[in-house]
Design an enzyme around this catalytic site. Structure first.
Site, PDB file in Angstrom:
ATOM      1  N   TYR A 131       0.830  -1.191   0.000  1.00  0.00           N
ATOM      2  CA  TYR A 131       0.000   0.000   0.000  1.00  0.00           C
ATOM      3  C   TYR A 131       0.871   1.250   0.000  1.00  0.00           C
ATOM      4  O   TYR A 131       1.728   1.424   0.861  1.00  0.00           O
ATOM      5  CB  TYR A 131      -0.922  -0.027   1.221  1.00  0.00           C
ATOM      6  CG  TYR A 131      -1.881   1.123   1.303  1.00  0.00           C
ATOM      7  CD1 TYR A 131      -2.776   1.371   0.262  1.00  0.00           C
ATOM      8  CD2 TYR A 131      -1.906   1.956   2.403  1.00  0.00           C
ATOM      9  CE1 TYR A 131      -3.662   2.429   0.327  1.00  0.00           C
ATOM     10  CE2 TYR A 131      -2.799   3.016   2.488  1.00  0.00           C
ATOM     11  CZ  TYR A 131      -3.682   3.241   1.441  1.00  0.00           C
ATOM     12  OH  TYR A 131      -4.554   4.287   1.499  1.00  0.00           O
ATOM     13  N   LEU A 132       0.647   2.129  -0.935  1.00  0.00           N
ATOM     14  CA  LEU A 132       1.465   3.316  -1.143  1.00  0.00           C
ATOM     15  C   LEU A 132       1.612   4.190   0.096  1.00  0.00           C
ATOM     16  O   LEU A 132       2.695   4.656   0.410  1.00  0.00           O
ATOM     17  CB  LEU A 132       0.890   4.150  -2.291  1.00  0.00           C
ATOM     18  CG  LEU A 132       1.512   5.531  -2.484  1.00  0.00           C
ATOM     19  CD1 LEU A 132       2.943   5.397  -2.968  1.00  0.00           C
ATOM     20  CD2 LEU A 132       0.687   6.357  -3.436  1.00  0.00           C
ATOM     21  N   ASN A 133       0.552   4.432   0.822  1.00  0.00           N
ATOM     22  CA  ASN A 133       0.611   5.422   1.897  1.00  0.00           C
ATOM     23  C   ASN A 133       1.442   4.991   3.102  1.00  0.00           C
ATOM     24  O   ASN A 133       1.616   5.771   4.034  1.00  0.00           O
ATOM     25  CB  ASN A 133      -0.794   5.823   2.337  1.00  0.00           C
ATOM     26  CG  ASN A 133      -1.460   6.693   1.303  1.00  0.00           C
ATOM     27  OD1 ASN A 133      -0.827   7.116   0.340  1.00  0.00           O
ATOM     28  ND2 ASN A 133      -2.729   6.958   1.463  1.00  0.00           N
ATOM     29  N   TYR A 134       1.954   3.766   3.116  1.00  0.00           N
ATOM     30  CA  TYR A 134       2.868   3.349   4.181  1.00  0.00           C
ATOM     31  C   TYR A 134       4.310   3.521   3.734  1.00  0.00           C
ATOM     32  O   TYR A 134       5.212   3.171   4.453  1.00  0.00           O
ATOM     33  CB  TYR A 134       2.635   1.897   4.581  1.00  0.00           C
ATOM     34  CG  TYR A 134       1.223   1.620   5.034  1.00  0.00           C
ATOM     35  CD1 TYR A 134       0.488   2.575   5.730  1.00  0.00           C
ATOM     36  CD2 TYR A 134       0.625   0.412   4.777  1.00  0.00           C
ATOM     37  CE1 TYR A 134      -0.806   2.324   6.133  1.00  0.00           C
ATOM     38  CE2 TYR A 134      -0.666   0.142   5.190  1.00  0.00           C
ATOM     39  CZ  TYR A 134      -1.377   1.102   5.870  1.00  0.00           C
ATOM     40  OH  TYR A 134      -2.642   0.852   6.273  1.00  0.00           O
TER      41      TYR A 134
END
Length: 194
Positions: A131-134
């Site tokens: 997941y990108l936002n991590y």
């Protein structure tokens, strides 16, 4: 009005204060953390979950966040938005550990990497979706403004799957000077490859 002024205006900052706000950013906490993520496409066995649980109990400040997928979300095409991990994923996992003493950084990062390595056989593959936002910098990072497509695809395909190529083309059109960048940003194509 520039795009930065527009963002600041819509975020509720008067235009005259936008630079001042950007320059006065402060770190709100002295705590540290490391996070990684995975997508799960098949149920994890009981033995696999027990192994994960044992590893989580090794560190008092570890956390596990499970985000369910499916339902209406799985009806949205992979290419309809940049986020492609809707269809075929049962849930996402975020592994997280926090600590307050910077002398414990290597210990906690090593622990996180061991947990992530353990989970490899229980999560998505080819690519191992994240997941990108991590923003997991263990996957790789831009070292300058001219990171190649090949280098950026190491993390870009994990975040965006087949949407990565399309996002590179959009970035090349919208931000050819690569002004908007971070450690794992979308690269721009050299002028001859547009």
């Amino acid at each position: 009005m520039s795009w930065i002024q527009s963002v600041m205006y819509f975020a509720g900052f008067p235009i005259s204060e936008y630079l001042e706000v950007l320059l006065k950013r402060t770190q709100p906490s002295r705590s540290f953390f490391k996070a990684k993520s995975d997508n799960v496409t098949q149920p994890i066995s009981q033995a696999g979950l027990e192994g994960l649980w044992q590893r989580l109990l090794e560190v008092e400040t570890s956390q596990l966040i499970l985000t369910p997928y499916g339902g209406r979300m799985s009806e949205i095409s992979d290419s309809e938005t940049p986020f492609p991990h809707r269809n075929g994923s049962i849930f996402a996992i975020q592994y997280l550990v926090t600590w307050d003493d910077d002398k414990e950084t290597e210990k906690h990062i090593s622990w996180m990497r061991r947990v992530y390595a353990y989970m490899a056989s229980h999560v998505s593959k080819s690519p191992r979706a994240v997941y990108l936002n991590y923003r997991d910098l263990d996957l790789g990072r831009n070292h300058d403004a001219n990171t190649s497509y090949a280098q950026a695809s190491i993390w870009g395909l994990k975040y965006f799957k087949s949407n990565f190529r399309r996002l590179v083309h959009v970035k090349t059109l919208v931000d050819p000077g690569n002004f908007l960048r971070n450690e794992q940003s979308i690269p721009v194509l050299p002028s001859g490859q547009k």
